[in-house]
Write a protein that holds these residues in place. Structure first.
Motif, mmCIF file in Angstrom:
data_model
loop_
_atom_site.group_PDB
_atom_site.id
_atom_site.type_symbol
_atom_site.label_atom_id
_atom_site.label_comp_id
_atom_site.label_asym_id
_atom_site.label_seq_id
_atom_site.Cartn_x
_atom_site.Cartn_y
_atom_site.Cartn_z
ATOM 1 N N ARG A 77 0.832 -0.781 0.087
ATOM 2 C CA ARG A 77 0.379 0.155 0.068
ATOM 3 C C ARG A 77 1.232 0.962 0.284
ATOM 4 N NH1 ARG A 77 -2.846 -4.002 -0.468
ATOM 5 N NH2 ARG A 77 -4.748 -4.553 0.799
ATOM 6 N N LEU A 78 1.987 1.471 0.814
ATOM 7 C CA LEU A 78 2.653 2.732 0.829
ATOM 8 C C LEU A 78 3.136 2.869 -0.582
ATOM 9 C CD1 LEU A 78 3.883 2.428 4.453
ATOM 10 C CD2 LEU A 78 2.331 3.581 3.652
ATOM 11 N N GLU A 79 4.302 1.810 -0.715
ATOM 12 C CA GLU A 79 4.687 2.010 -2.473
ATOM 13 C C GLU A 79 4.149 2.019 -3.511
ATOM 14 O OE1 GLU A 79 6.704 -1.984 -2.427
ATOM 15 O OE2 GLU A 79 8.170 -1.298 -1.221
ATOM 16 N N GLU A 80 2.859 1.918 -3.530
ATOM 17 C CA GLU A 80 1.331 2.069 -4.134
ATOM 18 C C GLU A 80 1.073 3.126 -4.328
ATOM 19 O OE1 GLU A 80 -2.707 0.478 -5.584
ATOM 20 O OE2 GLU A 80 -1.808 0.078 -3.981
ATOM 21 N N ILE A 125 -3.430 5.515 4.080
ATOM 22 C CA ILE A 125 -3.645 6.002 5.415
ATOM 23 C C ILE A 125 -4.974 4.653 6.570
ATOM 24 C CG2 ILE A 125 -3.836 7.224 7.252
ATOM 25 C CD1 ILE A 125 -2.838 9.304 5.818
ATOM 26 N N ARG A 126 -6.024 4.581 5.972
ATOM 27 C CA ARG A 126 -7.128 3.956 6.240
ATOM 28 C C ARG A 126 -6.588 2.288 6.109
ATOM 29 N NH1 ARG A 126 -11.025 7.747 4.616
ATOM 30 N NH2 ARG A 126 -10.762 6.499 2.506
ATOM 31 N N ASP A 127 -5.966 1.621 5.037
ATOM 32 C CA ASP A 127 -5.957 0.772 5.471
ATOM 33 C C ASP A 127 -4.503 -0.239 5.922
ATOM 34 O OD1 ASP A 127 -7.414 -0.218 3.136
ATOM 35 O OD2 ASP A 127 -6.437 0.891 1.452
ATOM 36 N N ALA A 128 -3.202 1.379 5.718
ATOM 37 C CA ALA A 128 -2.326 1.035 6.732
ATOM 38 C C ALA A 128 -2.690 0.985 8.065
ATOM 39 C CB ALA A 128 -1.271 2.332 5.972
ATOM 40 N N LEU A 129 -3.317 1.739 8.793
ATOM 41 C CA LEU A 129 -4.090 1.340 10.192
ATOM 42 C C LEU A 129 -4.752 0.044 10.227
ATOM 43 C CD1 LEU A 129 -5.308 5.192 10.979
ATOM 44 C CD2 LEU A 129 -2.931 4.018 11.564
#
Length: 485
Positions: free
Chosen positions: A264-267, A281-285
């Protein structure tokens, strides 16, 4: 001082026992040898002096005024002399002729018979008995001049030159050496299993724990030691196998959310215009929350497996169940509770609440319409049964669900973010309270039963036909009304 004294002993138990037993044997045999020397010497000397006294007495008895017969040897007594008061030899046996007086002892009148031993350089030693002639014989035969009869023989060879002491000392040393060698040989054979165990243990490494030490037959201490060592190695091998499996499974479970988080962050970094930052951010959380849940459950499981004691106190299980249900969301499947009074166990409240939370959450997640919870006693045990009306758990999966990170397909679908450690933690908590947690048969759905020892046994009533399976005594005591959460 004690440490210095101990350091003088050999390091080997075999050498220590040989040295101690050999020394003790040497001291013991030396005392016996000294006693034997004394007894043999005394017996030989007593026999020589007895024969010498008899021979001298016979010669004195044959003397008469004007007639002194030549002495005749008797047995081993071949040295006889008649000596006057001036030390001159008046008459002697053939063996004693030409010799000086056998001794210089002059017995007094009140002690006419005395024994003695005289040793001369180059002439050996002579054992003799000297008799002072009686006053009547002295007066009639020798005109009142004192005369003395010496009767003796050359000292026996066993007593000459300390030969007896040498023979005894040699025998004591040989016997002590034989005992020490025997102890060394027996100790070597006795310790041979220990040497084999030590050699095998030295070859065992962490990478290969499948080796086992040789087990001697029988029930000797060495056999018991070998069996205990093999049992310990088996437990160690199983623990290492579980640890490796746990590490592998843990790394896999942690790698999945970490890989998703990184993706997710690389995307978001590579395609800033096509990715919604808020959604990233929601997915990362969400992924971080799952990681946090897994790590927290792993820490709890590690504390439980480490054996660190938790603080225990009297806990009312019925009240604890109601408190656990009260904390659940109100919009879930209703929960029906049947609780018998005075069900008190000795345990850790926080840990037992965690077990109940896991069981109730699982039951609500898989139930179609309701969840039933019964709290009662069965003999001297407290029993909490949590039953749902869902699809249930296949018989072959009833033990698998308690393994770490094991999640059935239905569980993954209903709770994608779960850690798969809840039931494993719950079973460890039950075992830590001397209890059990198992899956039992149920007409419909899944039935989890928590079994714990009662703190106060009290009086238990016999089960009635209206009691649910696995929980006894509900029909005999006032029962709290069923209520729903």
């Amino acid at each position: 001082m004690e440490a210095r004294r101990l350091s003088l002993l050999p390091a080997s138990m075999r050498a220590r026992s040989t040295l101690i037993i050999g020394s003790a044997c040497l001291i013991f045999l030396a005392i016996i040898g000294a006693g034997i020397d004394f007894l043999v010497t005394d017996r030989i000397e007593a026999g020589v002096f007895r024969d010498a006294q008899r021979t001298a007495t016979n010669w004195v008895g044959s003397m008469a005024p004007g007639q002194i017969p030549r002495p005749a040897p008797e047995g081993r007594i071949d040295l006889l002399q008649l000596v006057d008061d001036h030390g001159r030899v008046v008459m002697a046996s053939p063996a004693a002729a030409g010799r000086p007086p056998l001794g210089t002892i002059r017995p007094p009148k009140d002690n006419r018979i005395q024994d003695g031993t005289v040793c001369r350089p180059g002439g050996g030693c002579v054992m003799f008995t000297v008799i002072r002639l009686p006053p009547l014989d002295t007066s009639e035969i020798f005109g009142g001049e004192s005369h003395f009869v010496y009767s003796g023989t050359t000292q026996p060879s066993i007593l000459a030159g300390h030969r007896l002491e040498l023979v005894t000392t040699t025998g004591v040393l040989l016997a002590s050496a034989l005992v020490a060698w025997g102890n060394w040989w027996v100790g070597g054979r006795a310790l041979r299993p220990v040497a084999a165990i030590r050699a095998t243990m030295a070859d065992i490494t962490v990478s290969d724990l499948s080796m086992r030490v040789p087990e001697p037959p029988g029930r000797t201490e060495y056999a018991l030691l070998a069996r205990t060592a093999n049992q310990t190695l088996a437990r160690l091998e199983e623990a290492v196998r579980q640890q490796r499996r746990f590490a592998s499974t843990t790394s896999h479970e942690l790698r999945t959310p970490l890989t998703g988080l990184r993706a997710r962050l690389e995307e978001a970094v590579l395609y800033p215009g096509d990715v919604d930052p808020r959604q990233t951010i929601r997915d990362a959380l969400t992924l971080t929350q799952r990681l946090e849940t897994i790590v927290e459950d792993l820490l709890v499981l590690a504390r439980l497996r480490s054996g660190i004691p938790a603080q225990h106190e009297p806990v009312d299980l019925a009240m604890l169940v109601r408190e656990a249900i009260a904390t659940l969301p109100a919009d879930g499947v209703p929960i029906c509770v049947r609780a018998q009074g005075d069900i008190t166990v000795h345990g850790n409240r926080v840990q037992l609440v965690r077990v109940l939370d896991n069981l109730l959450a699982n039951a609500r997640r898989h139930a179609h319409g309701k969840v039933e919870v019964t709290v009662g006693r069965q003999g001297d045990r407290a029993v909490v049964a949590v039953t749902d009306d869902g699809d249930g758990i296949a018989h072959q999966d009833r033990e698998r669900v308690f393994e770490r990170f094991v999640r059935l397909e239905d569980g993954r679908r209903r709770e994608p973010g779960g850690s798969g450690l809840g039931l494993a933690i719950s079973r460890d908590i039950a075992h830590g309270h001397d209890g059990t947690l198992r899956v039992e048969d149920s007409p419909r759905g899944a039935r989890f039963v928590l079994d714990l020892p009662l703190m106060d046994l009290g009086d238990s009533s016999p089960p009635t036909s209206g009691d649910p399976p696995g929980v006894a005594g509900f029909g005999a005591l006032p029962q709290t009304p069923a209520w729903r959460a």
